[in-house]
Design a protein around this motif. Structure first.
Motif, PDB file in Angstrom:
ATOM      1  N   ALA A   8       0.817  -1.208   0.000  1.00 32.00           N
ATOM      2  CA  ALA A   8       0.000   0.000   0.000  1.00 32.00           C
ATOM      3  C   ALA A   8       0.847   1.252   0.000  1.00 32.00           C
ATOM      4  O   ALA A   8       0.525   2.240  -0.643  1.00 32.00           O
ATOM      5  CB  ALA A   8      -0.937  -0.016   1.210  1.00 32.00           C
ATOM      6  N   HIS A   9       1.937   1.239   0.731  1.00 30.59           N
ATOM      7  CA  HIS A   9       2.862   2.366   0.731  1.00 30.59           C
ATOM      8  C   HIS A   9       4.271   1.811   0.659  1.00 30.59           C
ATOM      9  O   HIS A   9       5.062   2.015   1.563  1.00 30.59           O
ATOM     10  CB  HIS A   9       2.690   3.228   1.983  1.00 30.59           C
ATOM     11  CG  HIS A   9       1.342   3.830   2.105  1.00 30.59           C
ATOM     12  ND1 HIS A   9       0.897   4.829   1.279  1.00 30.59           N
ATOM     13  CD2 HIS A   9       0.310   3.561   2.935  1.00 30.59           C
ATOM     14  CE1 HIS A   9      -0.343   5.176   1.619  1.00 30.59           C
ATOM     15  NE2 HIS A   9      -0.715   4.410   2.606  1.00 30.59           N
ATOM     16  N   VAL A  10       4.598   1.090  -0.413  1.00 26.00           N
ATOM     17  CA  VAL A  10       5.924   0.495  -0.517  1.00 26.00           C
ATOM     18  C   VAL A  10       6.914   1.595  -0.820  1.00 26.00           C
ATOM     19  O   VAL A  10       7.058   2.014  -1.955  1.00 26.00           O
ATOM     20  CB  VAL A  10       5.961  -0.593  -1.597  1.00 26.00           C
ATOM     21  CG1 VAL A  10       7.367  -1.152  -1.727  1.00 26.00           C
ATOM     22  CG2 VAL A  10       5.006  -1.714  -1.216  1.00 26.00           C
ATOM     23  N   CYS A  11       7.558   2.092   0.212  1.00 23.68           N
ATOM     24  CA  CYS A  11       8.517   3.177   0.092  1.00 23.68           C
ATOM     25  C   CYS A  11       9.698   2.838   0.980  1.00 23.68           C
ATOM     26  O   CYS A  11       9.831   3.364   2.081  1.00 23.68           O
ATOM     27  CB  CYS A  11       7.906   4.511   0.520  1.00 23.68           C
ATOM     28  SG  CYS A  11       6.384   4.941  -0.337  1.00 23.68           S
ATOM     29  N   SER A  12      10.521   1.916   0.540  1.00 21.66           N
ATOM     30  CA  SER A  12      11.683   1.534   1.329  1.00 21.66           C
ATOM     31  C   SER A  12      12.722   2.617   1.173  1.00 21.66           C
ATOM     32  O   SER A  12      13.652   2.507   0.391  1.00 21.66           O
ATOM     33  CB  SER A  12      12.216   0.191   0.825  1.00 21.66           C
ATOM     34  OG  SER A  12      13.392  -0.164   1.493  1.00 21.66           O
ATOM     35  N   LEU A 195      12.799   0.802  -2.919  1.00 22.17           N
ATOM     36  CA  LEU A 195      11.676   0.802  -3.857  1.00 22.17           C
ATOM     37  C   LEU A 195      10.604   1.779  -3.425  1.00 22.17           C
ATOM     38  O   LEU A 195      10.322   1.914  -2.236  1.00 22.17           O
ATOM     39  CB  LEU A 195      11.062  -0.606  -3.930  1.00 22.17           C
ATOM     40  CG  LEU A 195       9.626  -0.739  -4.468  1.00 22.17           C
ATOM     41  CD1 LEU A 195       9.567  -0.386  -5.938  1.00 22.17           C
ATOM     42  CD2 LEU A 195       9.091  -2.131  -4.216  1.00 22.17           C
ATOM     43  N   LEU A 196      10.008   2.448  -4.398  1.00 28.73           N
ATOM     44  CA  LEU A 196       8.725   3.113  -4.174  1.00 28.73           C
ATOM     45  C   LEU A 196       7.830   2.830  -5.365  1.00 28.73           C
ATOM     46  O   LEU A 196       8.284   2.778  -6.513  1.00 28.73           O
ATOM     47  CB  LEU A 196       8.883   4.619  -3.941  1.00 28.73           C
ATOM     48  CG  LEU A 196       9.282   5.538  -5.099  1.00 28.73           C
ATOM     49  CD1 LEU A 196       8.062   5.987  -5.911  1.00 28.73           C
ATOM     50  CD2 LEU A 196       9.998   6.769  -4.565  1.00 28.73           C
ATOM     51  N   VAL A 197       6.559   2.570  -5.087  1.00 29.87           N
ATOM     52  CA  VAL A 197       5.544   2.409  -6.121  1.00 29.87           C
ATOM     53  C   VAL A 197       4.948   3.781  -6.366  1.00 29.87           C
ATOM     54  O   VAL A 197       4.470   4.440  -5.446  1.00 29.87           O
ATOM     55  CB  VAL A 197       4.470   1.392  -5.692  1.00 29.87           C
ATOM     56  CG1 VAL A 197       3.335   1.343  -6.700  1.00 29.87           C
ATOM     57  CG2 VAL A 197       5.095   0.008  -5.536  1.00 29.87           C
ATOM     58  N   GLY A 198       4.967   4.226  -7.631  1.00 27.74           N
ATOM     59  CA  GLY A 198       4.718   5.624  -7.931  1.00 27.74           C
ATOM     60  C   GLY A 198       3.308   6.115  -7.720  1.00 27.74           C
ATOM     61  O   GLY A 198       3.076   7.051  -6.952  1.00 27.74           O
ATOM     62  N   ASP A 199       2.352   5.522  -8.400  1.00 33.03           N
ATOM     63  CA  ASP A 199       0.996   6.054  -8.382  1.00 33.03           C
ATOM     64  C   ASP A 199       0.111   5.325  -7.378  1.00 33.03           C
ATOM     65  O   ASP A 199       0.241   4.114  -7.171  1.00 33.03           O
ATOM     66  CB  ASP A 199       0.374   5.946  -9.785  1.00 33.03           C
ATOM     67  CG  ASP A 199       1.044   6.884 -10.780  1.00 33.03           C
ATOM     68  OD1 ASP A 199       1.514   7.961 -10.353  1.00 33.03           O
ATOM     69  OD2 ASP A 199       1.092   6.538 -11.970  1.00 33.03           O
ATOM     70  N   VAL A 200      -0.802   6.081  -6.801  1.00 29.88           N
ATOM     71  CA  VAL A 200      -1.727   5.509  -5.817  1.00 29.88           C
ATOM     72  C   VAL A 200      -2.491   4.332  -6.411  1.00 29.88           C
ATOM     73  O   VAL A 200      -2.749   3.329  -5.736  1.00 29.88           O
ATOM     74  CB  VAL A 200      -2.706   6.593  -5.313  1.00 29.88           C
ATOM     75  CG1 VAL A 200      -3.774   5.985  -4.411  1.00 29.88           C
ATOM     76  CG2 VAL A 200      -1.948   7.701  -4.576  1.00 29.88           C
TER      77      VAL A 200
END
Length: 275
Positions: A8-12, A195-200
């Motif tokens: 949901a908020h993959v922002c390592s 890693l971060l997944v860009g768009d919601v």
């Protein structure tokens, strides 16, 4: 936590090196203070490769110029646009695509002129900014990228391209050459992931865990000298930690880093077929 919420908020996200006497680094995004890798280390006894038939099938599935993931309007990024070689990481630009349950995926090294607007927009998402601290004018993001691209190749910033569309930002780095190695029992060629997944719209669907598993497989396939893939997400970022767990990483330790208390996550080559 349900698997579908794992990213949901993959922002390592990164931290900065506050240690005295540290030499300037091409990327100041990863370091730690305190903590060590606990538990026995497994031996690296396997040299695993994808079958030639599968590789041929993946190559056939790579989108052509201008091909985008349906409904996204994105544009494919092709290997001929890649920047200079990055020998410390065995040429990420030439790793090629990998088939995943959610589509063909590829890491494409960043080009600032092409990719800064997209990455800058992602960094200004509040859910991302909480852990990456690069919100605001794109100049800060540009500097963050430039330090890696003009460095010695120990860290390579990449776009994650899924079915032809850039949808995530990655940093693949040599953890054994990073200040992080001062704070856990690093082994030669340990390779780290941010890693971060860009768009919601791409979060909360399980993509983070699937793609982390695929990228860890890529690292182990393309870097036969690497026995372990590591990561250090913020311990508060429970969805990110859950995504790493779903991708076959094990929780190893809590480590105190300059900007966060992190969960040290490890995926071992010798356990690869078991998780």
């Amino acid at each position: 936590m349900p698997a579908t919420d794992a990213d949901a908020h993959v922002c390592s996200g990164p931290v900065t090196d506050a240690g005295a006497g540290a030499r300037p680094r091409p990327d100041t995004s990863r370091t730690g203070r305190g903590g060590c890798l606990n538990g026995p280390d497994g031996e690296d006894t396997l040299d695993l490769r994808l079958p030639d038939e599968l590789l041929a099938g993946v190559r056939e599935a790579v989108p052509g110029p201008g091909t985008a993931r349906p409904g996204t309007g994105g544009t494919a990024l092709l290997p001929h646009t890649l920047p200079k070689d990055d020998d410390l990481l065995d040429g990420i630009g030439a790793w090629g695509p990998i088939a995943t349950p959610v589509g063909v995926f590829q890491l494409v090294p960043v080009q600032i002129a092409r990719d800064l607007p997209l990455i800058g927009r992602w960094m200004n998402d509040p859910a991302v900014a909480e852990f990456w601290a690069l919100a605001g004018p794109h100049a800060a993001v540009e500097e963050h990228l430039r330090r890696q691209l003009l460095g010695d190749g120990r860290s390579v910033p990449c776009l994650g391209v899924l079915a032809g569309t850039p949808m995530s930002y990655w940093e693949i780095y040599r953890a054994d050459l990073d200040p992080l190695a001062r704070h856990y029992a690093a082994r030669p060629h340990d390779t780290g992931i941010h890693l971060l997944v860009g768009d919601v719209s791409d979060r909360g669907r399980g993509l983070g865990g699937v793609l982390l598993h695929a990228v860890a497989d890529l690292v182990l396939d393309k870097r036969p000298t690497c026995a372990r893939v590591v990561a250090e997400p913020d311990l508060r970022n429970i969805p990110s930690v859950a995504a790493f767990l779903s991708a076959g990483f094990r929780f190893s330790a809590e480590v105190d880093l300059p900007a966060k208390r992190a969960a040290l996550m490890v995926r071992d080559r010798f356990l690869r077929r078991l998780v």
